[in-house]
Design a protein around this motif. Structure first.
Motif, short mmCIF file in Angstrom:
data_model
loop_
_atom_site.label_atom_id
_atom_site.label_comp_id
_atom_site.label_asym_id
_atom_site.label_seq_id
_atom_site.Cartn_x
_atom_site.Cartn_y
_atom_site.Cartn_z
N MET A 188 -0.80 -4.26 8.85
CA MET A 188 -2.08 -3.40 7.76
C MET A 188 -3.57 -3.75 8.11
O MET A 188 -4.71 -2.92 8.58
CB MET A 188 -1.43 -3.24 7.33
N LEU A 192 -5.88 -0.49 8.99
CA LEU A 192 -7.18 0.00 8.45
C LEU A 192 -8.18 -0.89 8.52
O LEU A 192 -8.47 -1.64 7.87
CB LEU A 192 -5.97 -0.20 7.14
N PRO A 197 -7.88 4.39 2.74
CA PRO A 197 -7.57 4.59 4.96
C PRO A 197 -5.72 5.14 4.35
O PRO A 197 -4.96 5.05 2.96
CB PRO A 197 -7.31 3.57 5.41
N VAL A 199 -2.32 5.78 5.16
CA VAL A 199 -0.51 5.20 5.84
C VAL A 199 0.03 7.08 5.79
O VAL A 199 0.85 6.34 4.94
CB VAL A 199 -0.26 4.58 5.08
N ALA A 218 -4.63 1.17 0.31
CA ALA A 218 -4.18 2.98 0.96
C ALA A 218 -3.26 3.24 0.42
O ALA A 218 -2.80 3.70 -0.40
CB ALA A 218 -3.27 2.40 2.65
#
Length: 471
Positions: A188, A192, A197, A199, A218
């Motif tokens: 990750m 990212l 961001p 997921v 995230a």
């Protein structure tokens, strides 16, 4: 039971120091400790408390999450958030498991929280390897590990994984991690970008995906699934709405349901991901047997990051995992690992290399799988009359509860009988909906007779629900 926010607790937090979510959490924690909030007390819904305190719902949700992770609160999907009971002696979290098990005198207590492997000779093999290491080059105990020093182990990993349908694999694609969970986090970090961001995960999914996403700040969004895994149409919609960068999934052994995503569905999922240039993290840590379909890495080597470990096949104690980068991304993954933790300990790397290079180890893995399958058969023979999902070489079972039982109540009743299992709530997103089901892991540290006795106790509870729902 109504919700409670005692009059004694402040509703104006403006004059207190620290982040607002921390102030809310501290207020609740103090109220639990001094008895103002008793065990079982239901707290107000997030939006209701946010309105009372004149703060955002996200602030309250963060405070609740903080206390839930600490074990002070318990969130039950569809019911609310409650003050949790104190932790019992028999636990199965990574950090306190062995300590608490030593304290337990009653052999009737059986933890089925997480899979535990049978010892078929791997302990002796580890001890033998440790002797070899102790007699080896003394500089391995004095120097920082280097990329070149790890190369023999990376080559051993490539050979170890050569029987799996992973597509072309070079040692430069392999990054060594502290178990599968660290592998997911490292991937990750390599993927990212941006301030928050997104997921994507299955609506029911391994909690480690969510924990890793939280650490990299995230946002986690659930995707609807059926008996074959992620629904492509739901995936398309989620990507369009969120602009997600990555999908996390476990197509061979879905945790917690044990379901399997067939090749046709995998191809449909990849069509959606390719259209939107979304990458995929494939968690393969729970697979003990042969793969039933090509991995995402084999099907889409440019999009797929693959994570596996030896925890469910050989031993979890070494905390060794393998993260495999897509074509051309090995350098990014290596840089992320080296910048964050340098690499795994050199003696552990050498120990793992010895084990993976020893031809006897594959037989050990096969013997572990055979013994664990025996426990699965015991569980199926005992609980097969209920709605049970299981597969050979999958170290847990998924039980859909009959009418009269709720997952939270059933897990409490099972624990009162000395059997610890996981509720479906633990695998659902905080704002998601969990089915009325539980996960039962195989515990190879107890004898087959003790395991069968635990299954019989669960069956007795299933046969005698506390309430019957009438229409």
């Amino acid at each position: 039971m109504g919700t409670i926010w005692p009059n004694e607790l402040p509703t104006d937090l403006s004059g207190r120091s620290g982040p607002k979510y921390q102030r809310v959490a501290d207020t609740i924690r103090n109220a639990v400790e001094d008895g103002t909030l008793c065990i079982g007390t239901k707290l107000p819904p997030v939006r209701e408390l946010a309105y009372q305190l004149k703060i955002t719902p996200g602030t309250v949700a963060r405070a609740y999450s903080l206390l839930t992770d600490a074990g002070l609160l318990q969130a039950e999907v569809g019911r609310g958030t409650f003050v949790a009971e104190p932790e019992t002696k028999v636990q199965d979290d990574v950090w306190s498991r062995q300590l608490h098990l030593k304290e337990v005198k009653d052999p009737g207590h059986v933890s089925l929280f997480s899979p535990r492997l049978v010892d078929v000779g791997q302990v002796a093999a580890i001890r033998e390897a440790l002797v070899k290491i102790s007699q080896g080059d003394p500089l391995q105990f004095l120097n920082y590990p280097t990329r070149d020093a790890y190369r023999p182990l990376r080559e051993a990993v490539v050979d170890w994984l050569s029987q799996d349908p992973l597509g072309p694999l070079d040692e430069r694609d392999v990054v060594l991690t502290h178990g599968g969970q660290n592998g997911i986090l490292t991937v990750m970090q390599a993927i990212l970008k941006g301030p928050q961001p997104t997921v994507l995960v299955e609506d029911l999914s391994y909690a480690g995906f969510r924990r890793a996403a939280e650490l990299v700040r995230a946002r986690v969004v659930g995707v609807a699934m059926d008996e074959h895994g992620i629904l492509p149409d739901s995936l398309e919609l989620a990507i369009r709405k969120t602009g997600a960068m990555v999908l996390c999934t476990s197509p061979e052994v879905h945790n917690p349901t044990g379901l399997y995503t067939p090749l046709e569905r995998r191809q449909q999922i990849l069509e959606v991901l390719r259209r939107h240039e979304v990458q995929i993290i494939e968690d393969d840590c729970y697979r003990m047997g042969e793969a039933r379909a090509p991995s995402y890495r084999a099907l889409a080597p440019d999009l797929s990051w693959h994570v596996s470990s030896i925890s469910k096949t050989l031993t979890p104690s070494l905390r060794v995992g393998f993260a495999l980068a897509p074509k051309g991304r090995g350098r990014d993954l290596r840089r992320m690992a080296e910048y964050s933790y340098f690499g795994i300990a050199q003696p552990v790397a050498e120990l793992t290399r010895i084990l993976l290079s020893d031809p006897r180890t594959r037989k050990l893995v096969a013997d572990v799988r055979r013994e664990m399958d025996n426990y699965i058969r015991i569980a199926v023979n005992t609980l097969g009359g209920f709605d049970l999902i299981w597969s050979q070489s999958v170290p847990f079972l998924w039980l859909k509860l009959p009418s009269g039982w709720r997952a939270a109540a059933f897990t409490r009743a099972a624990e009162a009988e000395g059997v610890q299992i996981r509720s479906a709530d633990e695998f659902a997103l905080r704002d998601g909906r969990a089915p009325n089901a539980v996960r039962i892991a195989v515990n190879g540290h107890v004898t087959p007779k003790q395991f069968e006795d635990a299954m019989l106790r669960l069956r007795a509870l299933l046969d005698n629900p506390p309430e019957q729902i009438s229409v």
